[in-house]
Design an enzyme around this catalytic site. Sequence first.
Site, PDB file in Angstrom:
ATOM      1  N   LYS A   1       0.845  -1.213   0.000  1.00 57.36           N
ATOM      2  CA  LYS A   1       0.000   0.000   0.000  1.00 57.36           C
ATOM      3  C   LYS A   1       0.872   1.251   0.000  1.00 57.36           C
ATOM      4  O   LYS A   1       0.595   2.215  -0.726  1.00 57.36           O
ATOM      5  CB  LYS A   1      -0.964  -0.016   1.200  1.00 57.36           C
ATOM      6  CG  LYS A   1      -2.097  -1.018   1.018  1.00 57.36           C
ATOM      7  CD  LYS A   1      -2.932  -1.250   2.272  1.00 57.36           C
ATOM      8  CE  LYS A   1      -3.916  -2.410   2.031  1.00 57.36           C
ATOM      9  NZ  LYS A   1      -4.734  -2.774   3.193  1.00 57.36           N
TER      10      LYS A   1
ATOM     11  N   ASP B   1     -11.246   2.397   3.274  1.00 56.87           N
ATOM     12  CA  ASP B   1     -11.482   0.955   3.171  1.00 56.87           C
ATOM     13  C   ASP B   1     -12.959   0.656   2.907  1.00 56.87           C
ATOM     14  O   ASP B   1     -13.308  -0.458   2.508  1.00 56.87           O
ATOM     15  CB  ASP B   1     -11.090   0.257   4.484  1.00 56.87           C
ATOM     16  CG  ASP B   1      -9.751  -0.449   4.403  1.00 56.87           C
ATOM     17  OD1 ASP B   1      -9.359  -0.856   3.302  1.00 56.87           O
ATOM     18  OD2 ASP B   1      -9.110  -0.591   5.469  1.00 56.87           O
TER      19      ASP B   1
ATOM     20  N   GLN C   1      -5.145  -1.743   9.360  1.00 53.02           N
ATOM     21  CA  GLN C   1      -4.996  -3.064   8.740  1.00 53.02           C
ATOM     22  C   GLN C   1      -5.578  -4.143   9.656  1.00 53.02           C
ATOM     23  O   GLN C   1      -5.287  -4.197  10.855  1.00 53.02           O
ATOM     24  CB  GLN C   1      -3.515  -3.346   8.446  1.00 53.02           C
ATOM     25  CG  GLN C   1      -3.264  -4.599   7.644  1.00 53.02           C
ATOM     26  CD  GLN C   1      -3.815  -4.551   6.216  1.00 53.02           C
ATOM     27  OE1 GLN C   1      -3.917  -3.481   5.613  1.00 53.02           O
ATOM     28  NE2 GLN C   1      -4.184  -5.695   5.678  1.00 53.02           N
TER      29      GLN C   1
HETATM   30  N1  GUN Z   1      -7.104  -7.181   5.781  1.00 57.08           N
HETATM   31  C1  GUN Z   1      -7.370  -7.905   4.663  1.00 57.08           C
HETATM   32  N2  GUN Z   1      -7.854  -7.113   3.686  1.00 57.08           N
HETATM   33  C2  GUN Z   1      -7.899  -5.865   4.193  1.00 57.08           C
HETATM   34  C3  GUN Z   1      -8.311  -4.620   3.656  1.00 57.08           C
HETATM   35  O1  GUN Z   1      -8.757  -4.494   2.509  1.00 57.08           O
HETATM   36  N3  GUN Z   1      -8.205  -3.559   4.502  1.00 57.08           N
HETATM   37  C4  GUN Z   1      -7.752  -3.668   5.767  1.00 57.08           C
HETATM   38  N4  GUN Z   1      -7.704  -2.557   6.512  1.00 57.08           N
HETATM   39  N5  GUN Z   1      -7.368  -4.816   6.298  1.00 57.08           N
HETATM   40  C5  GUN Z   1      -7.449  -5.901   5.502  1.00 57.08           C
END
Ligand code: GUN
Length: 292
Positions: A52, A119, A96
């Site tokens: 990211k 998200d 996350q």
């Molecule tokens: N864990 C697995 N996929 C994601 C996601 O798209 N966003 C976040 N914040 N955590 C995750």
Amino acid sequence: MILIDGKATAAQIKAEIKDKVEAIVASGGRRPHLAAILVGHDGGSETYVKNKVLACEACGFESTLLRFEDDITEEYLLSEVARLNDDASVDGFIVQLPLPKHISEQKIIEAIDYRKDVDGFHPINVGRMAIGIPAFISATPKGILELLRRYNLETSGKKCVILGRSNIVGKPMSQLMMQKNGGDSTVTVCHSHSPQLKEECRKADIIIAAIGKPCFVTADMVKPGSIIIDVGTTRVPDSTRKSGFRLCGDVDFESVAPLCQAITPVPGGVGPMTICMLMMNTLAAANHEYYK
Ligand code: GUN
């Protein structure tokens, strides 16, 4: 058979985003700013967050990574979320997942200002998405729709089977595939307690597999000419790899691919699109596209 190249599509979208960002900067605006909170040292989460941050660089965004050990208290994490909510230099942020067991993920998600929830996990965004009004949409389902669109794969009037009912993928995907301005498909959601799962799959024009079971979808479950979207990313041990593992999708690619109209590989299919959609959401947040 069309191999849907998520890596190339994501690279193209990131280049498009970067062009928009440079135009904003040239006209005196500031770069979009994404912050990420990472708790603990889960291997998968480390990789996702690293990617990211790299995607932010590729798009010309500013990024901030906040790291905490997994003994952080829920109260402290909530105070960090509040700090990011109030930080005018941050356009959007993510926490996350998964979080350590002693922290309520739902409580953390609901503490995020929905206008910065890139998200798309906050109930306000989930609800707005469900009724089809502007909102941050969860990156994986948004990326899948974008792939289907960019490859001109017809979804309107088709029968779509979604395997999995998670909050992050299965549920939002079913809403989006059903909506008139989304997939405009007839949607069936199957999960671990669906008795007719194989039969449902065999009737599908589109299968979106998001159940986290390696090679679950086999050739006998697939109608010839169907579109197969594989969301699975299970790490399976592989001593021939430097990392000691390889990523395995929910679809038995070798046997299924020859039957399909189109299919996403793992890796290089849905995965790269997910991070790219997070970038799209962050640009939208910076531009106040959904919320003033
Ligand atoms: N864990 C697995 N996929 C994601 C996601 O798209 N966003 C976040 N914040 N955590 C995750």
